[in-house]
Design a protein around this motif. Structure first.
Motif, mmCIF file in Angstrom:
data_model
loop_
_atom_site.group_PDB
_atom_site.id
_atom_site.type_symbol
_atom_site.label_atom_id
_atom_site.label_comp_id
_atom_site.label_asym_id
_atom_site.label_seq_id
_atom_site.Cartn_x
_atom_site.Cartn_y
_atom_site.Cartn_z
ATOM 1 N N LYS A 293 -12.193 -6.790 -7.749
ATOM 2 C CA LYS A 293 -11.366 -5.659 -7.289
ATOM 3 C C LYS A 293 -10.233 -5.345 -8.269
ATOM 4 N N THR A 294 -9.494 -6.386 -8.661
ATOM 5 C CA THR A 294 -8.358 -6.169 -9.563
ATOM 6 C C THR A 294 -8.838 -5.666 -10.926
ATOM 7 N N THR A 295 -9.919 -6.247 -11.405
ATOM 8 C CA THR A 295 -10.468 -5.810 -12.700
ATOM 9 C C THR A 295 -10.816 -4.328 -12.653
ATOM 10 N N ALA B 296 -3.368 0.773 -5.448
ATOM 11 C CA ALA B 296 -2.636 -0.252 -4.707
ATOM 12 C C ALA B 296 -3.521 -1.493 -4.590
ATOM 13 N N ASP B 297 -3.157 -2.546 -5.341
ATOM 14 C CA ASP B 297 -3.975 -3.765 -5.372
ATOM 15 C C ASP B 297 -3.503 -4.729 -4.284
ATOM 16 N N GLU B 298 -4.273 -4.857 -3.233
ATOM 17 C CA GLU B 298 -3.939 -5.691 -2.068
ATOM 18 C C GLU B 298 -2.491 -5.464 -1.605
ATOM 19 N N PRO B 299 -2.145 -4.225 -1.307
ATOM 20 C CA PRO B 299 -0.739 -3.902 -1.011
ATOM 21 C C PRO B 299 -0.232 -4.537 0.276
HETATM 22 MG MG MG Z 1 -7.307 -9.231 -7.117
#
Ligand code: MG
Ligand code: ADP
Length: 235
Positions: free
Chosen positions: A46-48, A168-171
């Motif tokens: 996800k972050t990538t 928004a990464d795991e906000p």
């Molecule tokens: Mg991540």
């Protein structure tokens, strides 16, 4: 025109003698003003994926087009300019500057990224403080705010330059459930108000249900036939 188009997008990281295939060929399109999410367990990519869409990291394969621009044509300098103009970011741990007030944190991108004139800045910051329900907390520093309040400030900061896209990464990962719902609800409402596209990631199935478009990830891939669209004018 789609806001984001990915075709067979890939990201490999060298790791010692081996290679980590963090994203293994995903394809999708995201339309303007949508409210979309990438959902999957830790390590699923996800972050990538968000970092590539945010021009923070370069794809190693496939094609990624943002607002008509092929990201492969951007170098470090033009990618930074593209980000500053078009993309806002919200992070899991808020990433506010501790010595600045809520007001000053929101103002920061207007000073450092877009260099707005002073007279326009204050009206813009005030309107964002209003939009996220933090007008009465403008002078507080992050350590004087709750987690939910900090994330409201971070959402305002992401929107202050009027970007077309907010990532928004795991906000909501550091928020309790009720606060998490409120933050996602706020982002959804702001999407409608500002016509900004939001893409968020989560591994929380309850939060995921708030998205209109959901892509499920596992081991750097999208699960088969996984795209879920929910009702509403923007879906
Ligand atoms: Mg991540
Ligand atoms: P998620 O955000 O879903 O937890 P990530 O995108 O952070 O997943 O990671 C996907 C995979 O890529 C994981 O196996 C992770 O260890 C690996 N990875 C991420 N960033 C790097 C990096 N800079 N170098 C090497 N491997 C990485």
């Amino acid at each position: 025109m789609s806001l984001v188009t990915a075709e067979n997008l890939q990201k490999d990281y060298p790791l010692g003698d081996t290679v980590v295939h963090a994203v293994r060929g995903v394809s999708f399109t995201i339309e303007p003003a949508s409210f979309a999410s990438f959902v999957g367990p830790s390590g699923s990519g996800k972050t990538t994926l968000l970092n590539m869409i945010g021009c923070l990291d370069r794809p190693t394969g496939g094609r990624l087009t943002l607002m008509g621009t092929d990201v492969a044509t951007l170098n470090q300098r033009t990618a930074a300019a593209f980000r500053g103009e078009h993309i806002g970011f919200v992070f899991q741990d808020f990433n506010l500057i501790p010595v600045l007030t809520a007001y000053e944190n929101i103002e920061y991108p207007l000073l450092m990224v877009q260099r707005w004139p002073a007279d326009k800045r204050s009206a813009r910051v005030r309107s964002l403080l209003e939009a996220v329900g933090m007008a009465d907390q403008a002078d507080k520093r992050p350590d004087q705010l709750s987690g939910g309040q900090k994330q409201r400030v971070a959402v305002a900061r992401a929107l202050v330059t009027n970007p077309k896209l907010v990532l928004a990464d795991e906000p909501t990962a550091n928020l309790d459930h009720e606060t998490a719902y409120r933050i996602i609800g706020l982002m959804k409402q702001l999407r409608t108000e500002f016509k900004t596209t939001f893409i968020f990631s989560t591994h929380d199935p309850k939060i995921m249900a708030e998205a209109e478009v959901t892509y499920f990830m596992e081991d750097g891939r999208f699960l088969e036939g996984n795209e879920t669209r929910r009702g509403g004018a923007h879906a």
